[in-house]
Scaffold this active site. Structure first.
Site, PDB file in Angstrom:
ATOM      1  CE1 TYR A 140      -3.245   2.819   0.214  1.00  8.46           C
ATOM      2  CE2 TYR A 140      -3.904   2.021   2.372  1.00  8.46           C
ATOM      3  CZ  TYR A 140      -4.080   2.882   1.308  1.00  8.46           C
ATOM      4  OH  TYR A 140      -5.090   3.815   1.351  1.00  8.46           O
ATOM      5  CE  LYS A 168      -6.143   1.649  -1.763  1.00  9.23           C
ATOM      6  NZ  LYS A 168      -7.003   1.598  -0.556  1.00  9.23           N
ATOM      7  CB  ILE A 211      -7.944  -1.357  -3.745  1.00  8.54           C
ATOM      8  CG1 ILE A 211      -7.337  -2.671  -4.253  1.00  8.54           C
ATOM      9  CG2 ILE A 211      -8.489  -1.549  -2.317  1.00  8.54           C
ATOM     10  CD1 ILE A 211      -6.135  -3.155  -3.451  1.00  8.54           C
TER      11      ILE A 211
END
Length: 298
Positions: A140, A168, A211
């Site tokens: 992330y 992400k 996402i």
């Protein structure tokens, strides 16, 4: 379900609905999760930032994962679970525990925040976590929250590590570094848009999906956007992308997920718009603005 490293399409990071008394509304969570998968989401993410995971007790987290896992099992859909922080040893423990969740196919693991290690330290952190984790990791990358901007070289090195399946990507915009990264991705490394408003531009550059908190709403349209870009229809995808970006901008007019929860409550899909401190509920005009944009999409 076989644990897979394939990552594409729209994965929705579930909110945690609360009752008016502040309890986790598990029945509403289950209903919402079923709706999202039925409407076109490729998978779900439990215990992400959108879930207000930092405010949930250990017992509440376990209940949320149980519900999300059951729904994903019933739909044959992949479940990603948020796990990890800026303590490598503690993060490894959280990840190891995912071995008890057979529905989990990946973990969403944030770049260490606040500590701000060097890029070499970030790579060492993820090397240790990938070795400890029973599931592949999605890095992330969100520098405006972590205070850590990773260069293209570091992201590629992370993508080459065994046990890391994607990123992400929430870098706060499309920059030269974004273009450079997308031009030469590691093998079997998925780029998932994490800044909702930039989904369409990233898909046009070859991203695999997103996402996205915004995809709690107009889920089918977000799914269609991914499929249209991947089919090469730039004209249709561009037009739809602009419309969905307006929705995302409205939903992020205040800190996520406050506006989103206000809209879901107005739709009767969750029992209240409640969030936990330090968040405050969104202003009525922000919720009304998002509802107005959503109506235009219909």
């Amino acid at each position: 379900m076989e644990r897979s490293t394939e990552l594409s399409g729209i994965h929705v990071p579930l909110i945690t609905p609360f009752t008016a008394d502040g309890e986790v509304a598990l029945e509403s969570l289950e209903r919402l999760a079923n709706e999202l998968l039925a409407e076109g989401a490729a998978g779900l993410v439990a215990l992400g930032t959108t879930a207000e995971a930092a405010t949930l007790s250990a017992g509440e987290k376990a209940s949320v994962v149980e519900v999300a896992a059951r729904v994903c099992r019933e739909h044959g859909a992949p479940l990603t679970i948020g796990a990890g922080n800026n303590d490598t040893a503690a993060s490894a423990g959280e990840l190891t525990a995912l071995g008890a969740v057979p529905e989990a196919v990946a973990a969403l693991t944030v770049v260490p925040y606040f500590t701000r290690p060097s890029e070499a330290g970030v790579i060492a952190h993820f090397t240790a976590l990938a070795a400890a984790s029973p599931v592949p990791l999605i890095v992330y990358h969100i520098p405006y929250r972590t205070g850590q901007e990773l260069g293209v070289g570091a992201l590629r090195r992370l993508g080459e590590l065994p046990g890391i399946c994607g990123v992400k990507y929430a870098a706060g915009g499309i920059t030269g570094a974004t273009v450079e990264l997308m031009a030469d991705l590691p093998d079997d490394f998925s780029v998932m848009a994490g800044d909702d408003i930039f989904l369409s531009p990233l898909l046009s550059m070859g991203a695999h999906g997103g996402i996205l908190a915004s995809a709690h709403l107009a889920t089918g349209a977000f799914d269609r956007l991914v499929r249209t870009w991947h089919a090469g229809d730039a004209a249709e995808a561009g037009a739809l992308g602009h419309r969905l970006a307006r929705l995302s901008a409205a939903l992020f007019a205040e800190p996520n997920p406050t506006v989103l929860k206000g809209v879901l409550h107005a739709q009767g899909r969750i029992p209240s718009a409640a969030v936990r401190l330090p968040l405050l509920p969104a202003a009525p005009e922000s919720v009304e603005g998002a509802l107005s944009v959503l109506d235009e999409l219909a």
